[in-house]
Design a protein around this motif. Structure first.
Motif, short mmCIF file in Angstrom:
data_model
loop_
_atom_site.label_atom_id
_atom_site.label_comp_id
_atom_site.label_asym_id
_atom_site.label_seq_id
_atom_site.Cartn_x
_atom_site.Cartn_y
_atom_site.Cartn_z
N ASP A 215 0.12 -4.92 -7.09
CA ASP A 215 1.01 -3.85 -6.61
C ASP A 215 1.27 -3.93 -5.11
OD1 ASP A 215 2.62 -1.58 -6.98
OD2 ASP A 215 0.98 -0.24 -6.39
N CYS A 216 1.53 -5.14 -4.62
CA CYS A 216 1.83 -5.31 -3.19
C CYS A 216 3.33 -5.47 -2.98
CB CYS A 216 1.09 -6.53 -2.64
SG CYS A 216 -0.68 -6.26 -2.45
N LEU A 217 3.81 -4.95 -1.86
CA LEU A 217 5.23 -4.93 -1.55
C LEU A 217 5.47 -5.60 -0.20
CD1 LEU A 217 8.14 -3.93 -2.12
CD2 LEU A 217 7.50 -1.77 -1.02
N PHE A 218 6.30 -6.64 -0.18
CA PHE A 218 6.61 -7.37 1.03
C PHE A 218 8.11 -7.26 1.32
CE2 PHE A 218 2.70 -9.07 -0.48
CZ PHE A 218 2.00 -9.51 0.63
N SER A 219 8.45 -6.94 2.56
CA SER A 219 9.83 -6.76 2.95
C SER A 219 10.49 -8.12 3.22
CB SER A 219 9.91 -5.86 4.18
OG SER A 219 11.25 -5.51 4.46
N PHE A 220 11.54 -8.15 4.04
CA PHE A 220 12.30 -9.35 4.33
C PHE A 220 11.63 -10.21 5.41
CE2 PHE A 220 15.21 -6.12 2.80
CZ PHE A 220 16.02 -6.81 1.90
N SER A 221 11.83 -11.51 5.31
CA SER A 221 11.46 -12.46 6.37
C SER A 221 9.97 -12.40 6.72
CB SER A 221 12.31 -12.22 7.62
OG SER A 221 13.68 -12.35 7.33
N ILE A 222 9.13 -12.35 5.71
CA ILE A 222 7.68 -12.34 5.91
C ILE A 222 7.18 -13.78 6.05
CG2 ILE A 222 5.46 -11.63 4.96
CD1 ILE A 222 7.33 -9.31 5.69
N SER A 223 6.30 -14.02 7.01
CA SER A 223 5.70 -15.34 7.20
C SER A 223 4.19 -15.25 7.03
CB SER A 223 6.02 -15.90 8.59
OG SER A 223 7.40 -16.16 8.73
N MET A 224 3.61 -16.26 6.38
CA MET A 224 2.16 -16.38 6.28
C MET A 224 1.78 -17.84 6.53
SD MET A 224 0.75 -14.03 3.17
CE MET A 224 1.59 -12.54 2.66
N TRP A 225 0.77 -18.02 7.37
CA TRP A 225 0.29 -19.36 7.71
C TRP A 225 -1.22 -19.38 7.53
CZ3 TRP A 225 3.92 -23.01 9.39
CH2 TRP A 225 5.20 -22.50 9.67
N SER A 226 -1.71 -20.25 6.64
CA SER A 226 -3.14 -20.27 6.34
C SER A 226 -3.93 -21.19 7.27
CB SER A 226 -3.35 -20.71 4.89
OG SER A 226 -2.90 -22.04 4.71
N ASN A 227 -3.25 -21.92 8.14
CA ASN A 227 -3.90 -22.72 9.18
C ASN A 227 -2.86 -23.10 10.21
OD1 ASN A 227 -5.98 -23.94 10.56
ND2 ASN A 227 -6.47 -25.43 8.98
N ASP A 228 -3.24 -23.90 11.19
CA ASP A 228 -2.33 -24.22 12.29
C ASP A 228 -1.32 -25.31 11.96
OD1 ASP A 228 -3.64 -22.45 14.15
OD2 ASP A 228 -5.29 -23.89 14.18
N CYS A 229 -1.58 -26.09 10.92
CA CYS A 229 -0.70 -27.18 10.47
C CYS A 229 -0.72 -28.41 11.39
CB CYS A 229 0.73 -26.70 10.28
SG CYS A 229 0.91 -25.47 8.97
N ILE A 267 1.66 -13.07 9.26
CA ILE A 267 0.25 -12.95 8.95
C ILE A 267 -0.39 -14.33 9.05
CG2 ILE A 267 -1.45 -12.26 7.21
CD1 ILE A 267 0.65 -10.34 6.09
N LEU A 268 -1.43 -14.44 9.87
CA LEU A 268 -2.08 -15.72 10.11
C LEU A 268 -3.43 -15.79 9.41
CD1 LEU A 268 -1.30 -16.11 13.93
CD2 LEU A 268 0.10 -16.80 11.97
N TYR A 269 -4.02 -16.97 9.38
CA TYR A 269 -5.32 -17.18 8.75
C TYR A 269 -6.40 -16.31 9.40
CZ TYR A 269 -6.07 -20.25 12.78
OH TYR A 269 -6.18 -20.76 14.06
N ASP A 270 -7.49 -16.15 8.69
CA ASP A 270 -8.60 -15.28 9.09
C ASP A 270 -8.19 -13.81 9.12
OD1 ASP A 270 -10.21 -17.48 9.31
OD2 ASP A 270 -10.02 -17.66 11.49
N THR A 271 -7.21 -13.47 8.27
CA THR A 271 -6.78 -12.08 8.14
C THR A 271 -7.27 -11.52 6.81
OG1 THR A 271 -4.81 -12.22 9.54
CG2 THR A 271 -4.77 -10.59 7.78
N GLU A 272 -7.73 -10.27 6.85
CA GLU A 272 -8.09 -9.55 5.64
C GLU A 272 -7.54 -8.14 5.76
OE1 GLU A 272 -12.00 -8.31 2.93
OE2 GLU A 272 -12.19 -9.73 4.61
N ILE A 273 -6.73 -7.73 4.78
CA ILE A 273 -6.09 -6.42 4.81
C ILE A 273 -6.59 -5.62 3.61
CG2 ILE A 273 -3.91 -5.17 4.76
CD1 ILE A 273 -2.58 -7.70 5.89
N GLY A 274 -7.13 -4.42 3.87
CA GLY A 274 -7.73 -3.61 2.81
C GLY A 274 -6.70 -2.92 1.93
#
Length: 331
Positions: A215-229, A267-274
């Motif tokens: 039940d998560c809702l994400f708006s427009f143009s969301i970015s997520m990076w799990s490491n620096d690449c 949202i970058l790596y090492d993130t935790e959202i409750g």
């Protein structure tokens, strides 16, 4: 006597087709097509491959290439238009009922698996899947383009490296085109009722993961990076400080249930959202955000605690947020 002699210099023959009707094909190598396949261009390059096509499936300019031991099952009432599906050694594709593929190209590497169950719809998509990769879209999931097929903004571009895993829960919806790249051994998993708007950009580096609840809702143009690449070195120690395997495996993004992420957030790596929290528009998140709070800014910080939210605009009763998501913030 020199020159070309017909039927002497060259001789063409085909002796492997055992049975061929409008709804069935079988050759001497164990390859089969079961169902209506009129207009389908197909090439079996090995032995024992099977294509099963359900009722009312329609093809237009579609090519399917299958290597050894592959199997495709296309559910009832599905369609694909101007699509190409390339399936390599030992791969398997299962489309559930009512699947619609429009201008879709899917390339699957060795041992890859793609499963899309009932009610799944896709529009203008490009997918490349590496060796051992797996994609699972559960019941009533939908993937759409932005509705502008001539624009790159409308393209849904999913790429899975070797042994990458992608799973979307029931009733997941991608409301527009975007980019979802999983490199080798990466894992992207979203729970039921996952909803996201167009122009998303998710990049999962080698060995990393992004885990999203229900039940998560994400708006427009969301970015997520799990490491620096890219790799970063400490000059004095002359050591890699960000992308060695033991570091990569610890890098992840974890998002709980019933989280709302605002427009253009990153949202970058090492993130935790409750559970039950809200991330403000244009925020940059790289930290732990507790439950039932609002976090916003660059970098994101908590600006309000003890909140609950629901998707209904103008709601008058807090119970519309769901009793399970009404809690005080627990830091």
């Amino acid at each position: 006597m020199g020159g070309y002699l017909p039927n002497v210099d060259y001789y063409y023959f085909s002796d492997c087709v055992l049975r061929q009707t409008p709804e069935y094909y079988e050759d001497a190598h164990g390859n089969k097509i079961i169902g209506k396949y009129e207009g389908l261009k197909f090439c079996f390059s090995g032995f024992g491959s099977v294509i099963e096509i359900g009722d009312n499936v329609r093809f237009r300019d579609t090519c399917i290439y299958i290597n050894n031991d592959s199997k495709i099952v296309i559910g009832d009432d599905g369609q694909f238009v101007e699509s190409r599906i390339f399936i390599h050694h030992s791969s398997k594709v299962v489309f559930g009922s009512e699947v619609h593929l429009t201008k879709t190209e899917i390339t699957m590497g060795d041992e890859a698996g793609l499963e899309m169950k009932y009610g799944c719809g896709i529009a203008w998509m490009s997918m490349n899947i590496g060796k051992g990769a797996e994609v699972i879209l559960n019941d009533n999931s939908n993937v759409h383009s932005a509705g502008v097929l001539e624009s790159s903004e409308g393209l849904t571009d999913w790429r899975l490296g070797e042994n990458a895993k992608l799973e979307i829960g029931k009733r997941g919806n991608f409301y527009g085109g975007g980019m979802l790249w999983l490199y080798k051994n990466a894992v992207f998993r979203a729970g039921d009722e996952f909803r996201i708007n167009r122009q998303y950009r998710f990049v999962l580096s080698i060995d990393t993961s992004i885990l999203i609840g229900n039940d998560c809702l994400f708006s427009f143009s969301i970015s997520m990076w799990s490491n620096d690449c890219h790799s970063i070195f400490d000059i004095a120690a002359r050591k890699n400080i960000n992308s060695l395997q033991h570091i990569r495996r610890e890098r992840k993004i974890i998002i709980g249930n019933h989280v709302w992420v605002g427009d253009c957030a990153e949202i970058l790596y090492d993130t935790e959202i409750g559970n039950g929290s809200i991330i403000g528009a244009m925020s940059l998140v790289k930290s732990r955000i507790p439950n039932n709070c609002i976090a916003a800014g660059v970098p994101a910080r908590i600006i309000r605690k003890n909140v609950a939210w629901c998707g209904q605009d103008g709601a008058e009763e807090i119970l519309e947020c769901g009793q399970e998501y009404i809690h005080d913030t627990n830091e």
